[in-house]
Design a protein around this motif. Structure first.
Motif, mmCIF file in Angstrom:
data_model
loop_
_atom_site.group_PDB
_atom_site.id
_atom_site.type_symbol
_atom_site.label_atom_id
_atom_site.label_comp_id
_atom_site.label_asym_id
_atom_site.label_seq_id
_atom_site.Cartn_x
_atom_site.Cartn_y
_atom_site.Cartn_z
ATOM 1 N N LYS A 1 40.191 -7.054 31.607
ATOM 2 C CA LYS A 1 39.003 -7.082 31.085
ATOM 3 C C LYS A 1 38.620 -8.361 30.384
ATOM 4 C CE LYS A 1 37.871 -3.001 32.312
ATOM 5 N NZ LYS A 1 36.658 -2.625 33.217
ATOM 6 N N PRO B 1 30.766 -13.541 32.986
ATOM 7 C CA PRO B 1 30.526 -12.062 32.847
ATOM 8 C C PRO B 1 31.283 -11.512 31.922
ATOM 9 C CG PRO B 1 30.447 -13.027 34.867
ATOM 10 C CD PRO B 1 30.810 -13.972 34.337
ATOM 11 N N ASP C 1 32.964 -8.176 30.039
ATOM 12 C CA ASP C 1 33.241 -6.702 30.125
ATOM 13 C C ASP C 1 32.895 -6.246 28.634
ATOM 14 O OD1 ASP C 1 34.353 -6.088 32.647
ATOM 15 O OD2 ASP C 1 35.850 -7.613 31.957
ATOM 16 N N GLN D 1 24.535 -11.334 32.356
ATOM 17 C CA GLN D 1 25.700 -11.533 33.357
ATOM 18 C C GLN D 1 26.763 -10.382 33.236
ATOM 19 O OE1 GLN D 1 27.611 -15.469 33.788
ATOM 20 N NE2 GLN D 1 26.656 -15.672 31.548
ATOM 21 N N MET D 2 26.524 -9.409 32.241
ATOM 22 C CA MET D 2 27.587 -8.271 32.213
ATOM 23 C C MET D 2 27.340 -7.302 33.236
ATOM 24 S SD MET D 2 27.852 -5.825 28.927
ATOM 25 C CE MET D 2 28.908 -7.113 27.850
ATOM 26 N N PRO D 3 28.584 -6.892 33.775
ATOM 27 C CA PRO D 3 28.693 -5.948 35.105
ATOM 28 C C PRO D 3 28.165 -4.367 34.347
ATOM 29 C CG PRO D 3 30.923 -6.458 34.136
ATOM 30 C CD PRO D 3 29.997 -7.290 33.361
ATOM 31 N N ALA D 4 27.780 -3.727 35.418
ATOM 32 C CA ALA D 4 27.581 -2.245 35.025
ATOM 33 C C ALA D 4 28.592 -1.603 34.171
ATOM 34 C CB ALA D 4 27.302 -1.483 36.309
ATOM 35 N N GLY E 1 29.551 -2.167 31.194
ATOM 36 C CA GLY E 1 29.851 -2.984 30.072
ATOM 37 C C GLY E 1 29.711 -2.144 28.733
ATOM 38 N N ARG F 1 21.823 0.458 33.520
ATOM 39 C CA ARG F 1 22.746 -0.438 33.861
ATOM 40 C C ARG F 1 24.239 0.189 33.676
ATOM 41 N NH1 ARG F 1 21.543 -6.156 32.551
ATOM 42 N NH2 ARG F 1 23.632 -6.638 33.459
#
Length: 237
Positions: free
Chosen positions: A7, A75, A77, A120-123, A125, A167
């Motif tokens: 992460k 990105p 986490d 930019q954070m992924p799903a 986060g 998200r």
């Protein structure tokens, strides 16, 4: 493997006290951690050397610098915003420029950092803001501006929870009470007054706050968002 292996974590304000404990906790659990510092380069070097995290100098009062730092981190986490500033004394005697500086650090930086990270954070986060029990309760005079800034974080979390929830990104506020740090040592002059408000009559430890942050950043807290998490020995009860 440990809890945050693989992460990417950014901690704004990680060179001392609560921030340093948060950096060390994530690093110990396998995360790739970057943290910011501004006024404590020696402390930052020590945290970086002992934790393996990366220290980068960033002024949290500078909106554009905060946005750039988050953007350049790629990105994430987990974003933790711990940087903070306090002014004590009669509100009638405090300079407007000093109040504006406090609001830039305590309110503007968390907002802009959270929004930029979300781009930019992924799903799934996690965004975690370190607030204060003084957002709920201010039992002494001389801290109106500080209380204002910490209450503002509550609205920030509730609002962004709605925006980011689809998200799976969560945003939460951790609200410490008296914590034993350089800024508020347990053996300081306010000890007896603060402990008089508390059910557990001691200062908390930075590691205890870091533990709450780690839980909120982990998989068990995926349904927890837009909420305030107070860790204060019942200071505000």
């Amino acid at each position: 493997m440990t809890g945050f292996e693989g992460k990417r974590v950014l901690v704004l304000g990680g060179s001392r006290g609560i921030g340093a404990a948060i950096v060390r906790r994530f690093a110990a659990e396998g995360a790739a951690v970057t943290f910011t510092f501004y006024g404590s380069p020696g402390a930052a070097e020590d945290v970086a050397a002992t934790s393996g995290a990366t220290a980068v100098r960033t002024d949290s009062a500078d909106r554009d610098a905060v946005i750039a730092r988050v953007r350049e981190s790629g990105p994430l986490d987990v974003l933790v915003v711990n940087s903070g500033y306090a002014i004590f004394g009669d509100a009638l005697d405090q300079a407007p420029d000093a109040i504006d500086h406090l609001l830039r650090v305590n309110v503007h930086a968390p907002y802009h950092a959270a929004v930029e990270a979300a781009r930019q954070m992924p799903a799934g986060g996690r965004i975690i803001i370190i607030g204060s029990v003084n957002g709920d309760r201010m039992p002494v005079p001389g801290m109106a501006s500080y209380a204002l800034s910490k209450s503002a974080l509550q609205g920030l979390a509730r609002g962004l929870a709605r925006d980011l929830g689809p998200r799976g990104i969560t945003i939460n506020v951790v609200q410490p009470g008296p914590i034993d740090t350089d800024a508020n040592p347990e053996d300081g002059p306010m000890r007896d007054l603060m402990h008089g408000f508390m059910a557990i009559k001691r200062h908390g430890r930075p590691e205890e706050v870091a533990g709450m942050v780690a839980w909120l950043a982990g998989p068990e807290a995926g349904f927890v968002t837009g909420a305030m998490h107070t860790i204060d020995g019942a200071f505000g009860a």
